[in-house]
Write an enzyme that holds these catalytic residues in place. Structure first.
Site: not given
Lengths: 351, 351, 351, 351
Positions: B152-154
């Protein structure tokens, strides 16, 4: 056999300089040589351009003819009026790309009128896709040259939007109106109150209104070549809250009553069918500057407003890419006999 | 001899899909195969991604196993929960890159707790720079795999910001606080009122506050690998008005009284000294998301707040590039034995 | 009988000065007197603040004690360190509102540590809603005063977010973490490269990281009054692309194991139930800075992260309104015995 | 004696509805009555408009004639085509303000051509500052009316920019070109992909190009009243990344060779000298939309481009304030015999 050519960038700490470095770094036939600036000399490049990660530790040198000499190519991203003097000190055989205005105008009087200083002379004009009235393109005039005047960014947008219609004779040259939406990076990196984020965000405002903008004679020069006739232009740029991008909305009267939408569309199709960077969008799809961000592309659309008797042509470009640095690299490719598209992105970064 | 591999992209009309296509198009060893989507099937790609100019005329196909089969690589950019089923139908030998969440978590209970559906199983985790407690990196586990769970990007931002300190034992794992500034492209392209431009521009607002965000177990999984201990995390993302980008501000307590700023900095330096994409900035320079836009880079800085007894580490990434599509391509390079950096931009587009 | 009081604004060409003028102009008991500045003296106000249409023709006067004297109220919107000297020249009976930092800190050593200059002394502190450990509010200390130190904007956001929990004893004072999203108008109107629109738009970046920001001792001063104990604070502001607004995400550990979400929520409800400007949002709704733009309001929400053992409180304010100019007017109302809410907007401008 | 009138707002959950509520709430002679909507009925207003803090707990009712009846004033902020039916059910004596398009056009054929449905009839047109060819203003036609067609926002901007020159005969009516920069709030709050923040931020794009935009016949209707002659208009709006605001750049040919810049300026000065909301800026200062945000003002500037033989007039307004809700309140004031400016902000919120 190594044929990579070295390119020096003067004005490297500014926005145009940064974009030149971004494009040159991934070009397969170029390598970045000296990066120079005035007040930033001595600082690491990464302080001014954190996005140029692999070049972050390069130290900025002062902008002098000595530092620039010895490169195969020199790109000048200097304020208007500053490139004439330094260019005069560079060897004739060096390819010099002037991203400033100094060598764009062929008419010394027009220079004097809009810039108020002495004319530095005229160089081959770096808008390869400019169509002339005889159907030739400006790129035919760029092979083997050693000096290139890179066009102004607003000029590129307006010229690409409208020139096909003038060259084809479907629109009249005598009452052109252009209104542009402009990102503030085109105004440079010098700190000025009206360019502060707090001023720009949430705001649209025009500047240089009423026929006084310095890009006007350059646009007229281009469009006159397309029309083979004098042109008359009302030109209003508008600052809007996006870092990069120019959207030029340009209208002109139909050249006569019998001209159809098909005639108009066909003029633009013909002009840009084989262009690698200038794309006429499918019918009904209008350009957005986001579609060109970071790319050397121009997106164009045109239609006829029957009620108003006007053609409306819209062009979107990235002012720093196709509008400045991309154009410079494209012209360097042409001047050096490389494939015109070498090292130039044709995809934007969106959203 | 031509070894170019074909890559299919499922979910091609979304933001992650578009970014995958942008990166794959210029990758020297890949060529874009089928582009697929659900409701957009039948439309030209240019309607959804005008920036992907050279692919504008490609027609979007429906997302089915039949359409995806026969490619060397399949990249899935589908909503969470949608990739498990389609992935199960693809040949074992095909390299499948899942940009969704389905195969990231190793703990089925954590999946059940945060997603509420049945776990699709766990795939090799695609964050090459993740440092484990034993000093190894995650990339050592990615060579030759045929399935990759793209992070995931976060998660990528928080993990890269803090993992070095945990692996080196200079910070405590039991009270980590992360607050992020996020561009809305991470929330996808489905039209929702709270993602409208009028709502986002001029506004900052948190979401998923209070320990309920689905990225939490994935971050904890990563940081636990770094710390070789359980971690406790307070995590708050914040929507801010920029299309792309994540700025993660992460703090943790110093592991003990004797730890110096030098110890801290040296942990991060050691972890990232040889990384091609993760850069610890020079002392005193803080990351800006603008420095990573469109690039597969992460910019990191760390300092010690002596008064508060906390380390503050900040990471900037582009959520669609290093946060999603760039990570997928990087992992594909590793899985296929290609140079890890092949085809991946290391320069952002700024300003 | 007319009792309208005249108010002079020093620093009128800046952002805080402009906001003071906007609010004072529609206040039923005030009239705008002299508007003064340094380098802008002599110019019409409309050149600096085109939005203040009815005041556009007012001429800016120089900032001197002579010009300011003779008004009932003087509002100082000057750079930090500049108000001490001019304030000392104003009559004791004049109500002086200092929007700068000079008179906020009660501890001369803290001033010396963070500002490096001699302390100008401490004035009554203008955050009426600040709850003290004894349950009293700061407004009780503002009636009839003739000097007010208007709080810093970041300080107001963090203090309002967290003070209720400290005063009620439900959270621990010893490990507070605050991360803020800030619009650049808080950094003023002086032209600086890092505040240019091209730099800010599309970018998030932290500043003043690691315990060095000058707002820290002021926040600690406030929160210590609420907790009746020393507090420890990690504080990181982040510039994001919106002109105005502060979103403060503040977390602190629960004070003990037996404290419930209900206890927490009730502490905030109790503190703000009767406040006209500070609103605890309905359960589940999180603040957005857009909801406070141009208003003297603060929007607050709080929740408990059970897994992390932390309370997360979020406050949204407009840095120029409730964060500066609105607070000044609110305190003037209190000091002069007018209704506290007089002339102050309670509705934001959105979208 | 209390004479406060109750105002119902239909379409209260949308952007125009929210702005009506903001302005009505502080109007000294109005009180907000029923707030109604369709799909949002039953929800608290604060979920849809967090900025309307004092009204946050008001429950949205369904939009029916029954709910709306019994108010002194009813403001309709409904989609185009929806107000005709509900308006027909309201008592003749109730003042009905239609913010939609249904009752603006006097020519049923123009309605049919641009909207494709049956015409709902024509109501008194709510642009008080519209100057007619005979020198009268439109406000003279609004006293005592019980039905008002509030103008379109783009229409207001273009009309105010150019009408003085047509009424004075200094510009020609037959070749007007208008290009606008528009914030997306004018496109409403319904979630659509092209209005997502990720699509709008960093992008400028035109829409409704080529003479098809529905605002065209309304602009022509207004300008024909000013010119007492048919007008021809090329009209292109452009979406730019700001929530609110319209900047209209409008050009027209000088009516003849002998007309001077002084003649032009004097036409605009004369038209707007006594207007409380429409301001001709000082010579050389150009409008910015930021100067009108949240205010009922229009900022205007005009110049002559001698080279192009065209007048360039620029107007900035807030599309939701002077462009919609402010105009509605201003017309209500006129219709009810209240002071025209009552309750209307003349200062914008900036930066």
């Amino acid at each position: 056999m190594c044929m990579v050519m070295s390119v020096a960038v003067a004005g490297a700490s500014g926005y145009a300089g940064g974009e030149l470095l971004r494009l040159l770094s991934t070009h397969p036939e170029f390598e970045v040589g000296a990066v120079t600036a005035h007040s930033s000399a001595g600082a690491p490049l990464g302080r001014h351009h954190p996005h140029l990660t692999p070049l972050a530790d390069r130290i900025i040198e002062p902008t002098t003819a000595d530092v620039l000499a010895g490169h195969d190519v020199v790109a000048l991203a200097l304020p208007h009026g500053a490139s004439g003097e330094i260019a005069a000190q560079l060897p004739d055989g060096t390819l010099v790309l002037d991203c400033g205005a100094d060598h764009r105008l062929t008419d010394p009087e027009a220079w004097q009128l809009f810039y108020g200083t002495e004319h530095s002379g005229s160089w081959p004009y770096g808008l390869p896709e400019l169509i002339h009235a005889d159907g030739s393109k400006q790129r035919d005039r760029l092979g083997g040259v050693t000096r290139v005047a890179v066009p102004g960014c607003n000029v590129t947008a307006v010229t690409l939007a409208l020139a096909p219609g003038l060259a084809a004779g479907v629109i009249a040259p005598d009452d052109i109106v252009a209104v542009l939406a402009n990102g503030p990076s085109g105004a440079g990196k010098s700190p000025k109150t009206h360019l502060l984020a707090s001023e720009i965000m949430g705001a649209a405002s025009p500047y240089g209104v009423g026929g006084v903008h310095r890009h006007i004679p350059e646009i007229e020069q281009n469009l006159s070549l397309a029309a083979d006739a004098p042109v008359s232009l009302s030109f209003t740029p508008t600052l809007v809250p996006m870092s990069r991008g120019i959207l030029a909305t340009v209208t002109a009267k139909l050249a006569g009553g019998g001209i159809t939408t098909g005639d108009v569309r066909s003029a633009w199709e013909k002009a840009y069918a084989d262009e690698p960077f200038v794309h006429l969008l499918p019918d009904g799809q209008w350009p957005t500057t986001a579609g060109t961000l970071g790319a050397n592309t121009a997106h164009i659309q045109v239609t006829v407003d029957e009620r108003a008797g006007r053609v409306v042509a819209v062009a979107a470009i990235d002012n720093l890419a196709k509008g400045t640095a991309g154009a410079a690299v494209q012209c360097a490719n042409l001047a050096l006999g490389l494939p015109e598209t070498l090292g130039l992105p044709t995809m934007g970064v969106a959203p």
